[in-house]
Design an enzyme around this catalytic site. Structure first.
Site, PDB file in Angstrom:
ATOM      1  N   ARG A  70      -0.748  -9.137  13.418  1.00 45.81           N
ATOM      2  CA  ARG A  70      -1.277  -8.088  12.526  1.00 45.81           C
ATOM      3  C   ARG A  70      -2.122  -8.696  11.413  1.00 45.81           C
ATOM      4  NH1 ARG A  70       4.004  -5.619  10.876  1.00 45.81           N
ATOM      5  NH2 ARG A  70       2.815  -4.286   9.487  1.00 45.81           N
TER       6      ARG A  70
ATOM      7  N   ARG B 130      11.293  -6.048   4.518  1.00 44.57           N
ATOM      8  CA  ARG B 130      11.027  -4.597   4.449  1.00 44.57           C
ATOM      9  C   ARG B 130      12.037  -3.809   5.288  1.00 44.57           C
ATOM     10  NH1 ARG B 130       5.133  -2.414   5.284  1.00 44.57           N
ATOM     11  NH2 ARG B 130       5.158  -3.766   7.114  1.00 44.57           N
TER      12      ARG B 130
ATOM     13  N   ARG C 208      -9.450   1.292   9.277  1.00 44.71           N
ATOM     14  CA  ARG C 208      -8.949  -0.064   9.509  1.00 44.71           C
ATOM     15  C   ARG C 208      -9.971  -0.932  10.227  1.00 44.71           C
ATOM     16  NH1 ARG C 208      -3.146   0.520   9.149  1.00 44.71           N
ATOM     17  NH2 ARG C 208      -2.038  -1.449   9.375  1.00 44.71           N
TER      18      ARG C 208
ATOM     19  N   LYS D  56       0.837  -1.219   0.000  1.00 41.33           N
ATOM     20  CA  LYS D  56       0.000   0.000   0.000  1.00 41.33           C
ATOM     21  C   LYS D  56       0.865   1.261   0.000  1.00 41.33           C
ATOM     22  CE  LYS D  56      -2.141  -1.164   3.804  1.00 41.33           C
ATOM     23  NZ  LYS D  56      -1.437  -2.452   4.031  1.00 41.33           N
TER      24      LYS D  56
ATOM     25  N   ARG E 107      11.284  -2.350  10.887  1.00 39.46           N
ATOM     26  CA  ARG E 107      10.263  -1.915  11.848  1.00 39.46           C
ATOM     27  C   ARG E 107      10.161  -2.907  13.004  1.00 39.46           C
ATOM     28  NH1 ARG E 107       4.952  -0.474   8.270  1.00 39.46           N
ATOM     29  NH2 ARG E 107       3.976  -1.412  10.096  1.00 39.46           N
TER      30      ARG E 107
HETATM   31  P1  ADP Z   1       2.147  -1.938   3.173  1.00 37.55           P
HETATM   32  O1  ADP Z   1       2.177  -0.425   3.148  1.00 37.55           O
HETATM   33  O2  ADP Z   1       0.927  -2.503   2.506  1.00 37.55           O
HETATM   34  O3  ADP Z   1       2.359  -2.518   4.535  1.00 37.55           O
HETATM   35  P2  ADP Z   1       4.727  -1.708   1.802  1.00 37.55           P
HETATM   36  O4  ADP Z   1       4.457  -0.741   0.692  1.00 37.55           O
HETATM   37  O5  ADP Z   1       5.512  -1.215   2.967  1.00 37.55           O
HETATM   38  O6  ADP Z   1       3.365  -2.442   2.276  1.00 37.55           O
HETATM   39  O7  ADP Z   1       5.479  -2.962   1.131  1.00 37.55           O
HETATM   40  C1  ADP Z   1       5.903  -4.072   1.926  1.00 37.55           C
HETATM   41  C2  ADP Z   1       7.251  -4.552   1.413  1.00 37.55           C
HETATM   42  O8  ADP Z   1       7.070  -5.143   0.123  1.00 37.55           O
HETATM   43  C3  ADP Z   1       8.299  -3.450   1.227  1.00 37.55           C
HETATM   44  O9  ADP Z   1       9.548  -3.955   1.616  1.00 37.55           O
HETATM   45  C4  ADP Z   1       8.266  -3.137  -0.277  1.00 37.55           C
HETATM   46  O10 ADP Z   1       9.519  -2.698  -0.753  1.00 37.55           O
HETATM   47  C5  ADP Z   1       7.886  -4.495  -0.866  1.00 37.55           C
HETATM   48  N1  ADP Z   1       7.062  -4.402  -2.072  1.00 37.55           N
HETATM   49  C6  ADP Z   1       6.063  -3.531  -2.326  1.00 37.55           C
HETATM   50  N2  ADP Z   1       5.510  -3.760  -3.537  1.00 37.55           N
HETATM   51  C7  ADP Z   1       6.171  -4.837  -4.052  1.00 37.55           C
HETATM   52  C8  ADP Z   1       6.070  -5.574  -5.269  1.00 37.55           C
HETATM   53  N3  ADP Z   1       5.176  -5.259  -6.217  1.00 37.55           N
HETATM   54  N4  ADP Z   1       6.904  -6.612  -5.445  1.00 37.55           N
HETATM   55  C9  ADP Z   1       7.825  -6.940  -4.490  1.00 37.55           C
HETATM   56  N5  ADP Z   1       7.960  -6.291  -3.330  1.00 37.55           N
HETATM   57  C10 ADP Z   1       7.164  -5.246  -3.107  1.00 37.55           C
HETATM   58  P1  AMP Z   2       0.944   0.406   9.018  1.00 40.76           P
HETATM   59  O1  AMP Z   2       2.087   1.337   8.888  1.00 40.76           O
HETATM   60  O2  AMP Z   2      -0.244   0.803   8.185  1.00 40.76           O
HETATM   61  O3  AMP Z   2       1.346  -1.048   8.794  1.00 40.76           O
HETATM   62  O4  AMP Z   2       0.443   0.513  10.527  1.00 40.76           O
HETATM   63  C1  AMP Z   2       1.290   0.139  11.603  1.00 40.76           C
HETATM   64  C2  AMP Z   2       0.496   0.064  12.889  1.00 40.76           C
HETATM   65  O5  AMP Z   2      -0.028   1.368  13.216  1.00 40.76           O
HETATM   66  C3  AMP Z   2      -0.720  -0.862  12.896  1.00 40.76           C
HETATM   67  O6  AMP Z   2      -0.375  -2.220  13.125  1.00 40.76           O
HETATM   68  C4  AMP Z   2      -1.538  -0.245  14.029  1.00 40.76           C
HETATM   69  O7  AMP Z   2      -1.023  -0.601  15.290  1.00 40.76           O
HETATM   70  C5  AMP Z   2      -1.294   1.249  13.832  1.00 40.76           C
HETATM   71  N1  AMP Z   2      -2.318   1.841  12.949  1.00 40.76           N
HETATM   72  C6  AMP Z   2      -2.107   2.379  11.711  1.00 40.76           C
HETATM   73  N2  AMP Z   2      -3.267   2.816  11.188  1.00 40.76           N
HETATM   74  C7  AMP Z   2      -4.236   2.537  12.111  1.00 40.76           C
HETATM   75  C8  AMP Z   2      -5.640   2.702  12.155  1.00 40.76           C
HETATM   76  N3  AMP Z   2      -6.319   3.259  11.131  1.00 40.76           N
HETATM   77  N4  AMP Z   2      -6.311   2.302  13.264  1.00 40.76           N
HETATM   78  C9  AMP Z   2      -5.649   1.764  14.296  1.00 40.76           C
HETATM   79  N5  AMP Z   2      -4.332   1.538  14.313  1.00 40.76           N
HETATM   80  C10 AMP Z   2      -3.613   1.919  13.224  1.00 40.76           C
END
Ligand code: ADP
Ligand code: AMP
Length: 220
Positions: free
Chosen positions: A172, A127, A88, A13, A161
């Protein structure tokens, strides 16, 4: 445009939001990034959020909704925004609907990124994010930075992270299935959901997402 991105943790995302927000000229609003910025500044909100985030739980609705509302009311978001990680759960989705209704606004689309669980686990395991800005996202193999451990965008230090540990990721994913997935049905009832597969190259996923948002039938 006012768009909500949904998908499991690690679906991509944040990665997609960076490109989509640029293409659509709207700000990328990630509640996760907002919480992480509060944690690095050691604010009261950051201290509160960290305890929930480290356990893989959702931060309570009251503070999350207030923080998201405050961000959406900033001047760069008057003509639209791309929400990532918010809402969420169904209560947050209802609160967002109320907020928009009060301003005679509505969402244009909910983009649902589908990725199988085994791939999500691999994406999260590799990541790495930047200390300066958690919106700068890399992957040790899939999206490797030019220099190991260094952010391509700003030169900041890359790190894993705290909540990307195997145990927290399991929690999660459970929270995603039980609390977040129901918002997809909530938005389906409003005819807003477009679903695409987020497998494949980052740029190909962005292309599919843009096509789906424009409604030209290339989404799945
Ligand atoms: P989210 O925001 O949904 O938690 P991220 O954008 O942080 O996901 O992506 C999760 C991990 O996957 C990151 O390390 C990112 O670089 C990698 N990633 C994102 N899109 C792709 C893709 N299309 N193919 C391979 N790896 C990806
Ligand atoms: P994310 O960066 O989207 O993976 O979010 C990391 C963490 O932040 C989640 O696992 C939750 O603990 C918190 N968080 C992010 N967005 C929300 C939301 N809309 N509601 C509640 N907790 C959130």
């Amino acid at each position: 445009m006012r768009i909500v991105l949904v998908g499991p943790p690690g679906a991509g995302k944040g990665t997609q939001a960076a490109f989509l927000a640029k293409n659509l000229s709207i700000p990328h609003i990630s509640t996760g990034d907002l919480f992480r910025a509060n944690i690095s500044k050691q604010t009261e909100l950051g201290k509160l959020a960290k305890s929930y985030m480290d356990a893989g739980n959702l931060v309570p609705d009251e503070v999350t909704i207030a923080m998201a509302k405050d961000r959406m009311e900033q001047s760069d978001a008057v003509n639209g925004f791309l929400l990532d990680g918010f809402p969420r759960n169904v209560s947050q989705a209802e609160a967002l609907d109320e907020m928009l209704k009060a301003e005679s606004m509505k969402l244009d689309a909910v983009l649902d990124l589908e990725v199988p669980e085994d791939e999500v686990v691999k994406r999260i395991a590799g990541r790495r994010i930047c200390r300066n800005d958690s919106a700068h996202v890399f992957h040790v193999t899939y999206q490797a930075p030019k220099a190991e451990g260094v952010c391509d965008t700003c030169g900041g230090e890359l790190y894993q992270r705290d909540d990307d540990s195997e145990e927290t990721v399991r929690k999660r994913l459970e929270v995603y299935h039980t609390q977040t997935e129901p918002i997809i049905d909530y938005y389906k009832a409003q005819g807003l959901v477009v679903t695409i597969s987020a497998l494949g190259k980052v740029e190909d996923v962005t292309g599919k997402a843009m096509a789906a948002l424009k409604g030209d039938g290339e989404g799945e």
